[in-house]
Design an enzyme around this catalytic site. Sequence first.
Site, PDB file in Angstrom:
ATOM      1  N   THR A  19       0.802  -1.238   0.000  1.00  0.00           N
ATOM      2  CA  THR A  19       0.000   0.000   0.000  1.00  0.00           C
ATOM      3  C   THR A  19       0.833   1.287   0.000  1.00  0.00           C
ATOM      4  O   THR A  19       0.295   2.363   0.221  1.00  0.00           O
ATOM      5  CB  THR A  19      -0.955   0.049   1.217  1.00  0.00           C
ATOM      6  OG1 THR A  19      -0.159   0.085   2.411  1.00  0.00           O
ATOM      7  CG2 THR A  19      -1.895  -1.137   1.257  1.00  0.00           C
ATOM      8  N   TRP A  20       2.138   1.173  -0.241  1.00  0.00           N
ATOM      9  CA  TRP A  20       2.952   2.382  -0.244  1.00  0.00           C
ATOM     10  C   TRP A  20       2.467   3.290  -1.374  1.00  0.00           C
ATOM     11  O   TRP A  20       2.205   2.791  -2.480  1.00  0.00           O
ATOM     12  CB  TRP A  20       4.430   2.022  -0.436  1.00  0.00           C
ATOM     13  CG  TRP A  20       5.384   3.112  -0.041  1.00  0.00           C
ATOM     14  CD1 TRP A  20       5.092   4.250   0.634  1.00  0.00           C
ATOM     15  CD2 TRP A  20       6.788   3.145  -0.299  1.00  0.00           C
ATOM     16  NE1 TRP A  20       6.237   4.995   0.820  1.00  0.00           N
ATOM     17  CE2 TRP A  20       7.289   4.348   0.257  1.00  0.00           C
ATOM     18  CE3 TRP A  20       7.682   2.272  -0.942  1.00  0.00           C
ATOM     19  CZ2 TRP A  20       8.637   4.701   0.188  1.00  0.00           C
ATOM     20  CZ3 TRP A  20       9.026   2.616  -1.009  1.00  0.00           C
ATOM     21  CH2 TRP A  20       9.500   3.828  -0.443  1.00  0.00           C
ATOM     22  N   ASP A  48      -0.319  -5.253   3.466  1.00  0.00           N
ATOM     23  CA  ASP A  48       0.792  -4.600   4.154  1.00  0.00           C
ATOM     24  C   ASP A  48       0.623  -3.086   4.120  1.00  0.00           C
ATOM     25  O   ASP A  48       0.407  -2.497   3.059  1.00  0.00           O
ATOM     26  CB  ASP A  48       2.121  -4.944   3.471  1.00  0.00           C
ATOM     27  CG  ASP A  48       3.275  -4.220   4.138  1.00  0.00           C
ATOM     28  OD1 ASP A  48       3.639  -4.615   5.258  1.00  0.00           O
ATOM     29  OD2 ASP A  48       3.779  -3.228   3.570  1.00  0.00           O
ATOM     30  N   TYR A  53       3.102   5.485   5.548  1.00  0.00           N
ATOM     31  CA  TYR A  53       2.597   5.679   4.190  1.00  0.00           C
ATOM     32  C   TYR A  53       1.503   6.745   4.173  1.00  0.00           C
ATOM     33  O   TYR A  53       0.453   6.588   4.794  1.00  0.00           O
ATOM     34  CB  TYR A  53       2.070   4.357   3.603  1.00  0.00           C
ATOM     35  CG  TYR A  53       3.103   3.231   3.588  1.00  0.00           C
ATOM     36  CD1 TYR A  53       4.471   3.511   3.639  1.00  0.00           C
ATOM     37  CD2 TYR A  53       2.717   1.902   3.522  1.00  0.00           C
ATOM     38  CE1 TYR A  53       5.414   2.494   3.637  1.00  0.00           C
ATOM     39  CE2 TYR A  53       3.658   0.879   3.510  1.00  0.00           C
ATOM     40  CZ  TYR A  53       5.006   1.185   3.576  1.00  0.00           C
ATOM     41  OH  TYR A  53       5.928   0.175   3.566  1.00  0.00           O
ATOM     42  N   GLN A 163      10.647  -8.139   7.009  1.00  0.00           N
ATOM     43  CA  GLN A 163      10.179  -7.649   5.706  1.00  0.00           C
ATOM     44  C   GLN A 163      11.323  -6.888   5.052  1.00  0.00           C
ATOM     45  O   GLN A 163      11.779  -5.879   5.585  1.00  0.00           O
ATOM     46  CB  GLN A 163       8.952  -6.743   5.895  1.00  0.00           C
ATOM     47  CG  GLN A 163       8.361  -6.321   4.559  1.00  0.00           C
ATOM     48  CD  GLN A 163       7.183  -5.370   4.692  1.00  0.00           C
ATOM     49  OE1 GLN A 163       7.256  -4.208   4.290  1.00  0.00           O
ATOM     50  NE2 GLN A 163       6.095  -5.846   5.242  1.00  0.00           N
ATOM     51  N   TYR A 191       9.530  -7.077  -0.008  1.00  0.00           N
ATOM     52  CA  TYR A 191       8.889  -5.831  -0.465  1.00  0.00           C
ATOM     53  C   TYR A 191       9.516  -5.369  -1.785  1.00  0.00           C
ATOM     54  O   TYR A 191      10.594  -5.822  -2.156  1.00  0.00           O
ATOM     55  CB  TYR A 191       8.868  -4.767   0.619  1.00  0.00           C
ATOM     56  CG  TYR A 191      10.154  -4.028   0.979  1.00  0.00           C
ATOM     57  CD1 TYR A 191      10.757  -3.124   0.098  1.00  0.00           C
ATOM     58  CD2 TYR A 191      10.705  -4.162   2.244  1.00  0.00           C
ATOM     59  CE1 TYR A 191      11.875  -2.410   0.453  1.00  0.00           C
ATOM     60  CE2 TYR A 191      11.835  -3.444   2.620  1.00  0.00           C
ATOM     61  CZ  TYR A 191      12.422  -2.570   1.714  1.00  0.00           C
ATOM     62  OH  TYR A 191      13.536  -1.863   2.073  1.00  0.00           O
ATOM     63  N   LEU A 194       8.669  -6.070  -7.458  1.00  0.00           N
ATOM     64  CA  LEU A 194       8.751  -5.687  -8.873  1.00  0.00           C
ATOM     65  C   LEU A 194       9.748  -4.542  -9.077  1.00  0.00           C
ATOM     66  O   LEU A 194       9.780  -3.933 -10.145  1.00  0.00           O
ATOM     67  CB  LEU A 194       7.363  -5.252  -9.373  1.00  0.00           C
ATOM     68  CG  LEU A 194       6.236  -6.248  -9.119  1.00  0.00           C
ATOM     69  CD1 LEU A 194       4.888  -5.662  -9.522  1.00  0.00           C
ATOM     70  CD2 LEU A 194       6.494  -7.548  -9.870  1.00  0.00           C
TER      71      LEU A 194
HETATM   72  P1  NAP Z   1       6.416  -2.898  -6.120  1.00  0.00           P
HETATM   73  O1  NAP Z   1       5.325  -3.663  -5.526  1.00  0.00           O
HETATM   74  O2  NAP Z   1       7.657  -3.600  -6.535  1.00  0.00           O
HETATM   75  O3  NAP Z   1       5.903  -2.092  -7.384  1.00  0.00           O
HETATM   76  C1  NAP Z   1       4.752  -1.294  -7.370  1.00  0.00           C
HETATM   77  C2  NAP Z   1       4.612  -0.649  -8.759  1.00  0.00           C
HETATM   78  O4  NAP Z   1       4.485  -1.686  -9.741  1.00  0.00           O
HETATM   79  C3  NAP Z   1       3.382   0.225  -8.893  1.00  0.00           C
HETATM   80  O5  NAP Z   1       3.767   1.315  -9.720  1.00  0.00           O
HETATM   81  C4  NAP Z   1       2.373  -0.646  -9.634  1.00  0.00           C
HETATM   82  O6  NAP Z   1       1.527   0.102 -10.474  1.00  0.00           O
HETATM   83  C5  NAP Z   1       3.286  -1.499 -10.480  1.00  0.00           C
HETATM   84  N1  NAP Z   1       2.722  -2.836 -10.728  1.00  0.00           N
HETATM   85  C6  NAP Z   1       2.148  -3.670  -9.825  1.00  0.00           C
HETATM   86  N2  NAP Z   1       1.782  -4.829 -10.412  1.00  0.00           N
HETATM   87  C7  NAP Z   1       2.129  -4.720 -11.720  1.00  0.00           C
HETATM   88  C8  NAP Z   1       1.993  -5.574 -12.828  1.00  0.00           C
HETATM   89  N3  NAP Z   1       1.454  -6.783 -12.725  1.00  0.00           N
HETATM   90  N4  NAP Z   1       2.446  -5.135 -14.047  1.00  0.00           N
HETATM   91  C9  NAP Z   1       3.019  -3.903 -14.153  1.00  0.00           C
HETATM   92  N5  NAP Z   1       3.162  -3.051 -13.136  1.00  0.00           N
HETATM   93  C10 NAP Z   1       2.723  -3.451 -11.923  1.00  0.00           C
HETATM   94  O7  NAP Z   1       6.901  -1.711  -5.150  1.00  0.00           O
HETATM   95  P2  NAP Z   1       6.549  -1.179  -3.704  1.00  0.00           P
HETATM   96  O8  NAP Z   1       5.214  -0.560  -3.666  1.00  0.00           O
HETATM   97  O9  NAP Z   1       7.712  -0.369  -3.269  1.00  0.00           O
HETATM   98  O10 NAP Z   1       6.592  -2.497  -2.788  1.00  0.00           O
HETATM   99  C11 NAP Z   1       5.447  -3.237  -2.448  1.00  0.00           C
HETATM  100  C12 NAP Z   1       5.007  -2.971  -1.022  1.00  0.00           C
HETATM  101  O11 NAP Z   1       6.013  -3.330  -0.099  1.00  0.00           O
HETATM  102  C13 NAP Z   1       4.769  -1.493  -0.709  1.00  0.00           C
HETATM  103  O12 NAP Z   1       3.598  -0.998  -1.303  1.00  0.00           O
HETATM  104  C14 NAP Z   1       4.773  -1.530   0.785  1.00  0.00           C
HETATM  105  O13 NAP Z   1       3.552  -2.044   1.286  1.00  0.00           O
HETATM  106  C15 NAP Z   1       5.925  -2.498   1.044  1.00  0.00           C
HETATM  107  N6  NAP Z   1       7.234  -1.820   1.222  1.00  0.00           N
HETATM  108  C16 NAP Z   1       7.836  -1.893   2.441  1.00  0.00           C
HETATM  109  C17 NAP Z   1       9.047  -1.261   2.648  1.00  0.00           C
HETATM  110  C18 NAP Z   1       9.706  -1.352   3.998  1.00  0.00           C
HETATM  111  O14 NAP Z   1      10.637  -0.593   4.267  1.00  0.00           O
HETATM  112  N7  NAP Z   1       9.278  -2.248   4.848  1.00  0.00           N
HETATM  113  C19 NAP Z   1       9.670  -0.530   1.623  1.00  0.00           C
HETATM  114  C20 NAP Z   1       9.047  -0.512   0.371  1.00  0.00           C
HETATM  115  C21 NAP Z   1       7.844  -1.152   0.179  1.00  0.00           C
HETATM  116  P3  NAP Z   1      -0.014   0.437 -10.110  1.00  0.00           P
HETATM  117  O15 NAP Z   1      -0.034   0.878  -8.671  1.00  0.00           O
HETATM  118  O16 NAP Z   1      -0.357   1.483 -11.106  1.00  0.00           O
HETATM  119  O17 NAP Z   1      -0.833  -0.809 -10.311  1.00  0.00           O
END
Ligand code: NAP
Length: 276
Positions: A19-20, A48, A53, A163, A191, A194
Site C-alpha cells: 500500500t505504499w 501490508d 505511508y 520484511q 517488499y 517488482l
Molecule cells: P512494487 O510492488 O515492486 O511495485 C509497485 C509498482 O508496480 C506500482 O507502480 C504498480 O503500479 C506497479 N505494478 C504492480 N503490479 C504490476 C503488474 N502486474 N504489471 C506492471 N506493473 C505493476 O513496489 P513497492 O510498492 O515499493 O513495494 C510493495 C510494497 O512493499 C509497498 O507498497 C509496501 O507495502 C511495502 N514496502 C515496504 C518497505 C519497507 O521498508 N518495509 C519498503 C518498500 C515497500 P499500479 O499501482 O499502477 O498498479
Amino acid sequence: MRTLTLPDGRNVSALGLGTWYMGESGRAHEGEVGALQAGVDLGMTLIDTAEMYAEGGAEEVVGDAIKGRRDQVFIVSKVLPYNASRKGTVAACEASLRRLGTDHIDLYLLHWPGSHPLAETIEAFEALQASGKIGGYGVSNFDVAEMAAWEKAAGPGASQTDQVLYNLSRRGIEWDLLPWARERMIPLMAYSPLEQGRLQDESLDFVADKHNVTAMQVALAWVLRDPSVMAIPKASNPTHVQANRAALDLVLDDDDLALLDRSFPAPRRKQALEIL
Ligand code: NAP
C-alpha cells in the site's frame, strides 16, 4: 491460495498486497480501495501497510477496503523507528488501529532499526500482544546482525518475519539473511518485488514471451519460487492485481531460472542489506 506458516503457527497468504503511495490523493481513494478489495477477493488476503505511508492515509484506505471483511484479511502495519519507544510504540499502534478501523493488527513490525533500545520496543510489542491489539510482531529492514540482536533480546521465534527488499535485481539476502531465517523457519516478506516497476531486461522478456505472460509477472513468480518467501506487490490498477494473482501460478523451469540468473546473478559475497 498458497500459504506460509509463521513461527507462531499462523498461516498467511504467500502473495499479499502492498500500500505504499496509497492514500496520498483523495481522487485515487475509491480506486485504491477497489484494487485492495479485488485482491482480497482473489485470495491475496495479506495486506501490508504502515503508519508512514501517506502519514496514515494508506491505513485509512485499508480501513475502508476491509469494512465488512475484517475476518478475511491479515493486516500487517509498522511503527516508525522514531516512535518505537515503550510508550511511543503503544501510542502509534493505537493511532494505526483507529485509522484502520479495527481492534487488532495481525502482525506489527518495527519499520527499520532505529535508536530506541530494542528491549523497549519488544516490551511494548509484548504488552500490545497481551492486550490483543496485535496478533504478533516482527521487524523490517533488519540484516543478519540486527536479527541476531533481536533474537537475543526477544527470544527465538519472536520475530514472525523480516520484511526486506527482495527481487531479481536485489538478491543480496540470498547470501546470508535468507539461509539464516530459513534455519529458524522464519519466512521473509519481500517488499518491492517488482522493483517498483523498473525491472527491464531481455531475459525477462524472453521468459515472459515463452509463458505468454508479462515481464512483471515473471519477476513476481521468480520471488515466489522460494517457499519461504511471501511477496507484497503494490497495485492500484485492477489489471495489475489480476496479473499478480496469476503470477502465483506461474512455474518457472530450470532453463528460465538459469537465464534469469545470467542477467541477475546471485550474490557471491556478503552485501549490506539494501533498503528502499
Ligand atoms: P512494487 O510492488 O515492486 O511495485 C509497485 C509498482 O508496480 C506500482 O507502480 C504498480 O503500479 C506497479 N505494478 C504492480 N503490479 C504490476 C503488474 N502486474 N504489471 C506492471 N506493473 C505493476 O513496489 P513497492 O510498492 O515499493 O513495494 C510493495 C510494497 O512493499 C509497498 O507498497 C509496501 O507495502 C511495502 N514496502 C515496504 C518497505 C519497507 O521498508 N518495509 C519498503 C518498500 C515497500 P499500479 O499501482 O499502477 O498498479
